[in-house]
Scaffold this active site. Structure first.
Site, mmCIF file in Angstrom:
data_model
loop_
_atom_site.group_PDB
_atom_site.id
_atom_site.type_symbol
_atom_site.label_atom_id
_atom_site.label_comp_id
_atom_site.label_asym_id
_atom_site.label_seq_id
_atom_site.Cartn_x
_atom_site.Cartn_y
_atom_site.Cartn_z
ATOM 1 N N ARG A 1 49.073 42.873 44.710
ATOM 2 C CA ARG A 1 47.755 42.424 45.076
ATOM 3 C C ARG A 1 47.448 40.957 44.264
ATOM 4 O O ARG A 1 48.143 40.714 43.430
ATOM 5 C CB ARG A 1 47.147 43.358 44.030
ATOM 6 C CG ARG A 1 45.473 43.298 43.940
ATOM 7 C CD ARG A 1 45.055 42.584 42.594
ATOM 8 N NE ARG A 1 43.685 42.501 42.416
ATOM 9 C CZ ARG A 1 43.116 41.901 41.477
ATOM 10 N NH1 ARG A 1 43.997 40.965 40.632
ATOM 11 N NH2 ARG A 1 41.758 41.700 41.212
ATOM 12 N N THR B 1 41.185 37.380 31.402
ATOM 13 C CA THR B 1 41.821 36.385 32.125
ATOM 14 C C THR B 1 41.134 35.217 31.517
ATOM 15 O O THR B 1 40.458 35.110 30.660
ATOM 16 C CB THR B 1 41.236 36.517 33.640
ATOM 17 O OG1 THR B 1 41.854 37.247 34.219
ATOM 18 C CG2 THR B 1 41.125 35.052 34.261
ATOM 19 N N THR C 1 35.469 35.145 36.205
ATOM 20 C CA THR C 1 36.360 36.123 35.666
ATOM 21 C C THR C 1 35.561 37.544 36.181
ATOM 22 O O THR C 1 34.251 37.674 36.432
ATOM 23 C CB THR C 1 36.231 35.886 34.079
ATOM 24 O OG1 THR C 1 37.227 37.164 33.667
ATOM 25 C CG2 THR C 1 35.213 35.763 33.393
ATOM 26 N N GLY C 2 36.373 38.467 35.935
ATOM 27 C CA GLY C 2 35.532 39.771 36.043
ATOM 28 C C GLY C 2 36.536 40.563 37.392
ATOM 29 O O GLY C 2 37.999 40.227 37.364
ATOM 30 N N LEU C 3 36.040 41.511 37.965
ATOM 31 C CA LEU C 3 36.866 42.230 38.989
ATOM 32 C C LEU C 3 37.139 41.284 40.095
ATOM 33 O O LEU C 3 36.276 40.807 40.802
ATOM 34 C CB LEU C 3 36.487 43.408 39.398
ATOM 35 C CG LEU C 3 37.137 44.371 40.311
ATOM 36 C CD1 LEU C 3 38.215 44.940 39.568
ATOM 37 C CD2 LEU C 3 36.271 45.722 40.558
ATOM 38 N N GLY D 1 44.481 38.437 43.078
ATOM 39 C CA GLY D 1 42.934 38.314 43.001
ATOM 40 C C GLY D 1 42.464 37.158 43.177
ATOM 41 O O GLY D 1 42.826 36.457 44.196
ATOM 42 N N ASP D 2 41.231 36.837 42.672
ATOM 43 C CA ASP D 2 40.473 35.528 42.823
ATOM 44 C C ASP D 2 40.976 34.424 42.342
ATOM 45 O O ASP D 2 40.536 33.346 42.813
ATOM 46 C CB ASP D 2 39.080 35.962 42.551
ATOM 47 C CG ASP D 2 38.650 36.190 40.859
ATOM 48 O OD1 ASP D 2 39.724 37.040 40.447
ATOM 49 O OD2 ASP D 2 38.039 35.668 40.186
HETATM 50 N N1 ASP Z 1 39.523 38.045 38.080
HETATM 51 C C1 ASP Z 1 40.862 38.514 37.502
HETATM 52 C C2 ASP Z 1 41.451 39.370 38.640
HETATM 53 O O1 ASP Z 1 40.830 40.402 39.172
HETATM 54 C C3 ASP Z 1 40.844 39.348 36.510
HETATM 55 C C4 ASP Z 1 39.805 38.691 35.352
HETATM 56 O O2 ASP Z 1 39.039 37.749 35.629
HETATM 57 O O3 ASP Z 1 39.658 39.023 34.206
HETATM 58 O O4 ASP Z 1 42.593 39.175 39.013
#
Ligand code: ASP
Length: 319
Positions: A204, A176, A227-229, A206-207
Site C-alpha cells: 500500500r 506521520t 496528514t491523516g488517512l 499512501g499520500d
Molecule cells: N497520511 C499518512 C498515510 O496514510 C498517514 C499520516 O498522515 O499519519 O500514509
C-alpha cells in the site's frame, strides 16, 4: 523577507507520548529555522526538519514507523520545491534511515518523481545513504494489540478501515511528519514522511509520496502538507486543493479549514493540514483531537509548539 517554517508530528490521537511529540516538533522546527536564518533554502529547511523527526522514534516516520499487517515496515516520503515545481518521492522503503533524503535524490538525480521498493533502495546504495532497521518494540506491541481484535491477514485497510477504527482507534495514532517552509528569498517547499497506518497491507502506498495529495509547493501560491488517512488525501488531492484555494485568494487558514471540512463532510476521514500562503500567513488545522505542531521564523527563532492546531469538523472524539 521573513523566513518561516511549520512542522507537524501527525494528526490523530496522542496520549501519554504528547510531551515527547512536542519536544520532537520543537527540535525539528528549530533545525529548519536555523537553516533559514543562515540564508539557506526552504527546501534544505524542510528536509532537515523531516530528518530530525525521522530519527525520533516517537513519530511514525523513519525509525519507529508503523508496521504492516505482515509486521514489516514500508516507508513513504516526498519533497517538493516551489521554485520550479520539481519534486521527488519514494515508497515502500524498508531499510533507508532517512527516506526524505532518498526522495530528494529522486528529485535531483533522476528524471522521475516517484520510485518505489527495491529499485529505490538501490539508488540509496549508489548515493551511500545510511541504512537502519526502523522496527521498534513499541510498534510491534501496537500491531499485536490491533491484530488481537480478530482481524485476519487479508484485511483490507481501505474497505474495512471504518470497522477497524471502530474496534481499534489506536490505529489512528498516525504520527506521520510533515513540514512547509518559506525562505528569505520568497521560495516555498513542502515535505512529508511516514510509515503509513498500522496494519496497512504490504504494497500500500499512501499520500505522503504523492504530489498534490500529501504535499504541494508552488512559489506563486504557497505550500501545504497533509496528514491523516492517506486514502482520504489521495481521493481529494488535498494538498493541491489547499494550494488552489490559496491561489484564488484564500488565506492559508481558510484554505486549510475548507480542505479539512471537505475530508470530514465528504469522506468522514481523518485529515490535518499545515500551510503557508504567499504573504507568509501560516495555518495548522485538523479534524482529529490532536496534531502536535510547531512553528518558527527567522526573527523569533524559538519555536512555538502546540498539541493541537485549529480543530474543525471533528470526525472522532475519543480513542
Ligand atoms: N497520511 C499518512 C498515510 O496514510 C498517514 C499520516 O498522515 O499519519 O500514509
Amino acid at each position: 523577507m521573513l523566513g518561516k517554517i511549520v512542522v507537524h508530528g501527525g494528526a490523530g490521537f496522542w496520549k501519554k507520548e504528547i510531551s515527547r511529540g512536542l519536544a520532537g516538533v520543537t527540535a525539528a522546527a528549530s533545525e529548519g529555522v536555523d537553516i533559514l536564518r543562515r540564508g539557506g533554502s526552504a527546501l534544505d529547511a524542510v528536509e532537515a526538519s523531516i530528518m530530525v523527526m525521522e530519527d525520533n522514534p516517537v513519530f511514525n516516520a523513519g525509525k519507529g514507523s508503523s508496521l504492516t499487517v505482515a509486521g514489516t515496515i514500508e516507508m513513504d516520503a516526498g519533497i517538493m520545491d516551489g521554485r520550479d515545481l520539481s519534486a521527488g518521492a519514494v515508497a515502500l522503503i524498508r531499510r533507508v534511515r532517512n527516506p526524505i533524503r532518498l526522495a530528494r535524490i529522486v528529485m535531483e538525480k533522476t528524471d522521475h518523481v516517484l520510485l518505489a521498493g527495491d529499485r529505490a533502495e538501490e539508488l540509496a546504495k549508489i548515493f551511500s545513504l545510511p541504512e537502519a532497521n526502523p522496527i521498534t518494540q513499541h510498534r510491534r506491541r501496537l500491531l499485536m494489540k490491533v491484530k488481537k481484535g480478530g482481524t485476519d491477514e487479508r484485511v483490507s485497510w481501505v474497505r474495512k478501515n471504518r470497522e477497524l477504527i471502530e474496534g481499534h482507534p489506536e490505529t489512528l495514532r498516525f504520527d506521520t511528519v510533515g513540514a512547509v517552509a518559506l525562505d528569505k528569498e520568497g521560495n516555498f517547499a513542502a515535505a512529508a514522511s511516514t510509515g503509513g497506518p498500522t496494519m496497512k497491507l504490504p504494497g500500500r502506498i499512501g499520500d505522503s509520496p504523492q504530489i498534490g495529495s500529501g504535499l504541494y509547493a508552488d512559489n506563486q501560491v504557497g505550500a501545504a502538507t497533509v496528514t491523516g488517512l492517506g486514502e482520504v488525501a489521495i481521493k481529494l488531492a488535498l494538498s493541491k486543493a489547499v494550494c488552489s484555494q490559496m491561489e484564488m485568494g484564500l488565506t492559508a487558514r481558510m484554505a486549510a479549514i475548507r480542505a479539512v471540512r471537505l475530508a470530514s463532510n465528504r469522506l468522514k476521514g481523518e485529515a490535518g493540514v499545515i500551510a503557508i500562503d504567499k504573504t507568509g500567513r501560516i495555518s495548522s488545522v485538523h479534524n482529529t483531537p490532536c496534531m502536535p505542531w510547531a512553528t518558527s521564523n527567522t526573527r523569533a527563532p524559538k519555536p512555538k509548539a502546540r498539541p493541537n492546531g485549529e480543530i474543525v469538523a471533528l470526525v472522532r472524539k475519543t480513542a
